[in-house]
Design an enzyme around this catalytic site. Sequence first.
Site, mmCIF file in Angstrom:
data_model
loop_
_atom_site.group_PDB
_atom_site.id
_atom_site.type_symbol
_atom_site.label_atom_id
_atom_site.label_comp_id
_atom_site.label_asym_id
_atom_site.label_seq_id
_atom_site.Cartn_x
_atom_site.Cartn_y
_atom_site.Cartn_z
ATOM 1 N N TRP A 198 -2.086 -7.756 -3.867
ATOM 2 C CA TRP A 198 -1.915 -6.360 -3.484
ATOM 3 C C TRP A 198 -1.752 -5.530 -4.772
ATOM 4 C CZ3 TRP A 198 1.987 -2.965 -4.641
ATOM 5 C CH2 TRP A 198 1.873 -1.697 -4.036
ATOM 6 N N ARG A 442 5.781 -5.560 7.440
ATOM 7 C CA ARG A 442 5.958 -4.111 7.438
ATOM 8 C C ARG A 442 6.415 -3.636 8.833
ATOM 9 N NH1 ARG A 442 2.145 1.132 6.281
ATOM 10 N NH2 ARG A 442 3.417 2.005 4.644
ATOM 11 N N LYS A 475 -9.451 7.894 7.798
ATOM 12 C CA LYS A 475 -9.091 6.743 6.958
ATOM 13 C C LYS A 475 -8.543 5.676 7.895
ATOM 14 C CE LYS A 475 -5.767 5.586 3.243
ATOM 15 N NZ LYS A 475 -4.709 6.182 2.401
ATOM 16 N N ASP A 477 -6.903 2.365 8.451
ATOM 17 C CA ASP A 477 -6.075 1.443 7.670
ATOM 18 C C ASP A 477 -5.789 0.172 8.455
ATOM 19 O OD1 ASP A 477 -4.531 0.556 5.561
ATOM 20 O OD2 ASP A 477 -3.257 2.336 5.497
ATOM 21 N N CYS A 525 -9.716 0.976 4.806
ATOM 22 C CA CYS A 525 -8.582 0.776 3.919
ATOM 23 C C CYS A 525 -7.814 -0.410 4.475
ATOM 24 C CB CYS A 525 -7.723 2.039 3.945
ATOM 25 S SG CYS A 525 -6.130 1.882 3.107
ATOM 26 N N ASP A 547 -4.075 0.308 -3.545
ATOM 27 C CA ASP A 547 -2.883 1.161 -3.506
ATOM 28 C C ASP A 547 -2.339 1.391 -4.907
ATOM 29 O OD1 ASP A 547 -2.800 1.753 -0.865
ATOM 30 O OD2 ASP A 547 -1.335 0.217 -0.317
HETATM 31 C C1 GLA Z 1 -1.501 1.659 3.206
HETATM 32 C C2 GLA Z 1 -2.611 2.428 2.520
HETATM 33 C C3 GLA Z 1 -2.039 3.630 1.823
HETATM 34 C C4 GLA Z 1 -1.317 4.506 2.822
HETATM 35 C C5 GLA Z 1 -0.264 3.700 3.555
HETATM 36 C C6 GLA Z 1 0.339 4.487 4.693
HETATM 37 O O1 GLA Z 1 -0.654 1.069 2.288
HETATM 38 O O2 GLA Z 1 -3.292 1.610 1.626
HETATM 39 O O3 GLA Z 1 -3.056 4.355 1.176
HETATM 40 O O4 GLA Z 1 -2.260 5.024 3.731
HETATM 41 O O5 GLA Z 1 -0.787 2.498 4.088
HETATM 42 O O6 GLA Z 1 1.283 3.774 5.375
#
Ligand code: GLA
Length: 728
Positions: A198, A442, A475, A477, A525, A547
């Site tokens: 990560w 998380r 986006k 995720d 993402c 990130d």
């Molecule tokens: C992930 C994404 C970040 C952001 C967070 C939000 O970590 O990679 O860019 O969007 O989630 O919780």
Amino acid sequence: MGISYSEQERTFRLNTPHSTYLISIVDEAGFLCHTYYGRRVPEDDMRSLLRINAGRLPFRTSGQQAGFLDELPVEYSCGGLGDFRESCLRLETAEGCRVCGLTYVSHRIYGGKPALPGLPAAFGGEEDCATLEILCRDQYLDLEVRLLYTAFENLDAICRSARIENRGGRAIELTAALSACLDMDNRNFDLITLHGSWGYERMVSRRPLAWGKQGVSSKRGISSHQEQPFLALAEHNADQTRGQVYAMHLVYSGNFLAQAEMSQQEQVRAVIGIHPEGFGWKLDPGGSFQTPEAVLVYSHTGLGGMTHTLHDLYRNHLIRGPWRGRPRPSLVNNWEATYFDFDAEKLLDIARTAAARGVEMLVLDDGWFGCRNNDDNSLGDWFVNEKKLPGGLKYLADEINKLGMKFGLWVEPEMVSPDSQLYRAHPDYALQVPGRPPILSRTQLVLDISRKEVRDCVYDQLHKVLSSANIEYVKWDMNRALTDAASFCLDADRQGELFHRYVLGVYELQERLLRDFPNLLLENCCSGGGRFDPGMLYYSPQIWTSDNTDAIDRLLIQEGTALLYPLSAMGAHVAACPSHTNGRVTPFATRGLVSLPGCFGYELDLTRLADEELAMIPGQLENYRKYGPVFHDGDYCRLASYSENHEYDALMAVSKDKKIAVIDYIHVMSRQQRRDVLLPLWGLDEETRYRSSETGEIRSGAGWMYGGMLLPRMKGDFSGKLIVLEAV
Ligand code: GLA
């Protein structure tokens, strides 16, 4: 057409501009044998390139097959009959038998390329490519395997996959179904893979190929931050411009195995496909299984050649939709600016500051839905939090549109928080083993996206949200790996199908989204770059790279990413300092230069910037407008890597017509100044004369490339320069 069959030689030929791939049918048994892959050879050279001792052919040795099969370069390996290397196909019959052997039955050659049902895959019309389908069979099992090969007319790329069909009357359990196998002789190969973690995705690893098995894989349910579904075998002396390179890249977003193996005779077998561990697929009579697609690239012009082929293939034959080849809007994302602590006024403040300087879109990240003010709750409850955003997304989007900006939104559709209305109503929607408390990560669980009703439930919510306002970008995720991988809806003998069904479910959801919102710009993402793979690229033309937004760490992350992916696929944002990831402080101008080649944006509170930093934004956006298309659509040339010289990083993009080249140079570490940096260039047109924006000097492309570009060593760490070479 680039594909033909010689009846006389019983050999198939696949030609791309600079490569030839040959497959022969061998022996009376009809073994399907890999004959040659490499630099293009004349039409006359066919079966003579087969590297087996004819004296050992089974029909000449009264059927002594075991030793023969262990040396035979094959097209699609199976186990149990004497080939003791890695098997692409493994199975178990209803009787518990695990032996399988394939021989040739028939073939078909046609223009164009078929789509793979439910799976992302490269596409091309009759003018772009031709396809060969070879039907093989295990006559004892009544099992058919159709090997698919597509050769591209203008690219040194071949796409491969396999479709396996049970023609018998009893169920067969597939326990491995890889996508492609490449048997070759060792040529002093190095194995190149990408590894990471990560915030440190896609670091380039290069090591000499050794005896036995080595490679990379993922069992996380995602392609992962840790390893990339890719391997390359490169001659030891291959560099950016010289040497032979063979690459395999899997168009898939879940568990994978990419493995090279050197066996007793110094033969190399490279395989790629879905990871067999945890995989099972029950083929009922008449049932079939389609493997994901593997992209094979051959380059005789080193890693740079491999990179150009992959970039062109992905830009022209994988990325779809209206955003393909179109400049991507510059954006400001509020995640690192506010995290969960925002309201409409705060977002509009940021938007006003951004709009006044020319930023084109505001993206609202995590925290707008349910009652989410931290990451403990509300995933799955995709309705707006009116306390934070009175008037909903409609009000916010309208206000942002009034500023002349687009509005984009973050979602994480594959997840559920235990503290959510969705989970309370449907606990069985989450992946979990009955009776065993599921593992949180998380504070969230993974939804069982393999189930249609779960997909529908999430999709209906998303559809409503996206229809509620003018949302032009999403986006998507996905913030955790899959554990407790059990589905309430699969029979015990089908639980091994879950990982793959999950990935198919994600693809189905994204396909639906694009169908219903055809102009949407989608960015995938996964906690940064945990699902940066060609599969995702089929749905979203850009992917959030990492990130880690520290400019210096990003140099290596973006270098590894750009080895395979076009710069237009790479989300890259200017973030705050000290960096939220590692505390480093870098100049605003340098952060701008590091982000410039990708899909450019800001990820910080613009309202808190110093005046001199704010004043730089219009210039950075002007550079993005002017040079973004050169980076995104041109040929990417890696000039220098900070990982090797420990001092500076340099990349160049050259427009396809070779009229303009843009060099992005970052000086990382100051050292005792011995002499100026001599930057070797490549990729220019030898005869065109180019003027340097830095010195005004005019030289031929040959002069710049072979003489190199002299750059005065810069003082102070973390500085950078943009140098443009323009044809005169
Ligand atoms: C992930 C994404 C970040 C952001 C967070 C939000 O970590 O990679 O860019 O969007 O989630 O919780």
